[in-house]
Write a protein that holds these residues in place. Sequence first.
Motif, PDB file in Angstrom:
ATOM      1  N   THR A   1      -0.806  -0.820  49.207  1.00  0.00           N
ATOM      2  CA  THR A   1      -1.618  -1.977  48.853  1.00  0.00           C
ATOM      3  C   THR A   1      -3.045  -1.527  48.567  1.00  0.00           C
ATOM      4  O   THR A   1      -3.650  -0.829  49.384  1.00  0.00           O
ATOM      5  N   ASP A   2      -3.573  -1.895  47.410  1.00  0.00           N
ATOM      6  CA  ASP A   2      -4.937  -1.514  47.039  1.00  0.00           C
ATOM      7  C   ASP A   2      -5.958  -2.222  47.922  1.00  0.00           C
ATOM      8  O   ASP A   2      -5.776  -3.385  48.300  1.00  0.00           O
ATOM      9  N   THR A   3      -7.041  -1.507  48.222  1.00  0.00           N
ATOM     10  CA  THR A   3      -8.105  -2.077  49.051  1.00  0.00           C
ATOM     11  C   THR A   3      -9.411  -1.329  48.809  1.00  0.00           C
ATOM     12  O   THR A   3      -9.404  -0.213  48.291  1.00  0.00           O
ATOM     13  N   THR A   4     -10.515  -1.981  49.186  1.00  0.00           N
ATOM     14  CA  THR A   4     -11.826  -1.311  49.159  1.00  0.00           C
ATOM     15  C   THR A   4     -12.424  -1.298  50.568  1.00  0.00           C
ATOM     16  O   THR A   4     -13.605  -1.036  50.729  1.00  0.00           O
ATOM     17  N   LYS A   5     -11.620  -1.577  51.582  1.00  0.00           N
ATOM     18  CA  LYS A   5     -12.096  -1.653  52.964  1.00  0.00           C
ATOM     19  C   LYS A   5     -12.300  -0.292  53.612  1.00  0.00           C
ATOM     20  O   LYS A   5     -12.965  -0.186  54.622  1.00  0.00           O
ATOM     21  N   TYR A   6     -11.713   0.742  53.052  1.00  0.00           N
ATOM     22  CA  TYR A   6     -11.813   2.077  53.635  1.00  0.00           C
ATOM     23  C   TYR A   6     -12.682   2.966  52.760  1.00  0.00           C
ATOM     24  O   TYR A   6     -12.809   2.742  51.561  1.00  0.00           O
ATOM     25  N   HIS A   7     -13.254   3.971  53.376  1.00  0.00           N
ATOM     26  CA  HIS A   7     -14.181   4.870  52.684  1.00  0.00           C
ATOM     27  C   HIS A   7     -13.683   6.306  52.830  1.00  0.00           C
ATOM     28  O   HIS A   7     -13.485   6.785  53.945  1.00  0.00           O
ATOM     29  N   CYS A   8     -13.493   6.995  51.702  1.00  0.00           N
ATOM     30  CA  CYS A   8     -13.017   8.374  51.725  1.00  0.00           C
ATOM     31  C   CYS A   8     -14.159   9.314  52.099  1.00  0.00           C
ATOM     32  O   CYS A   8     -15.213   9.296  51.466  1.00  0.00           O
ATOM     33  N   LYS A   9     -13.934  10.152  53.112  1.00  0.00           N
ATOM     34  CA  LYS A   9     -14.956  11.109  53.538  1.00  0.00           C
ATOM     35  C   LYS A   9     -15.049  12.306  52.596  1.00  0.00           C
ATOM     36  O   LYS A   9     -16.057  13.003  52.585  1.00  0.00           O
TER      37      LYS A   9
ATOM     38  N   VAL B   1      -4.744   6.158  51.509  1.00  0.00           N
ATOM     39  CA  VAL B   1      -4.779   7.192  50.469  1.00  0.00           C
ATOM     40  C   VAL B   1      -5.930   6.874  49.537  1.00  0.00           C
ATOM     41  O   VAL B   1      -6.048   5.752  49.033  1.00  0.00           O
ATOM     42  N   CYS B   2      -6.794   7.843  49.300  1.00  0.00           N
ATOM     43  CA  CYS B   2      -7.880   7.675  48.347  1.00  0.00           C
ATOM     44  C   CYS B   2      -7.302   7.771  46.944  1.00  0.00           C
ATOM     45  O   CYS B   2      -6.599   8.728  46.616  1.00  0.00           O
ATOM     46  N   LYS B   3      -7.598   6.788  46.104  1.00  0.00           N
ATOM     47  CA  LYS B   3      -7.060   6.782  44.750  1.00  0.00           C
ATOM     48  C   LYS B   3      -7.820   7.727  43.824  1.00  0.00           C
ATOM     49  O   LYS B   3      -7.332   8.067  42.759  1.00  0.00           O
ATOM     50  N   GLN B   4      -8.997   8.177  44.252  1.00  0.00           N
ATOM     51  CA  GLN B   4      -9.787   9.100  43.431  1.00  0.00           C
ATOM     52  C   GLN B   4      -9.358  10.546  43.640  1.00  0.00           C
ATOM     53  O   GLN B   4      -9.091  11.265  42.683  1.00  0.00           O
TER      54      GLN B   4
ATOM     55  N   CYS C   1     -14.603  12.265  49.026  1.00  0.00           N
ATOM     56  CA  CYS C   1     -15.245  12.035  47.718  1.00  0.00           C
ATOM     57  C   CYS C   1     -16.155  10.801  47.690  1.00  0.00           C
ATOM     58  O   CYS C   1     -16.654  10.434  46.635  1.00  0.00           O
ATOM     59  N   ASP C   2     -16.374  10.156  48.824  1.00  0.00           N
ATOM     60  CA  ASP C   2     -17.251   8.983  48.950  1.00  0.00           C
ATOM     61  C   ASP C   2     -16.775   7.760  48.170  1.00  0.00           C
ATOM     62  O   ASP C   2     -17.543   6.850  47.926  1.00  0.00           O
TER      63      ASP C   2
END
Length: 140
Positions: free
Chosen positions: A81-89, A127-130, A91-92
Amino acid sequence: FIRKGSDSKDPSYRSAARALAANIRRNGPLRRRVLDGELSPRALCELSPDELATDEMKRKREKMEERSYKRRTRTTTDTLTDTTKYHCKDCDSNECAYADLKGHRDIRKNETWGSNESADDARVMVVCKQCGAEWNETVL
């Protein structure tokens, strides 16, 4: 082989010598390179186990590595499920996707008895999509 020293009574030297002899016996192209003078005895002794292996053994190792890689990595994010609630350490980015892990165990880690993780805590895999980085989060 050369790093093992030159003491023929040393067990590690003897083991390396047996392994080298076995690889020369099994690997016809390698044996031919030595006999033709294309590969010096010193260069032969400096070869790694991967370089001494037969082509068949190299293919088997490649397949095993490929299977292992497939087990370690996720090939699709369709069930996430896509989300913007998490932050990848790494790649920011905050473009992430997550999956609920409740009832699933992480096969990449050993289970231990007496774990500090509470059964009531919900676990999600993010999972970071970037950049593709993966990590687990506890959601209360």
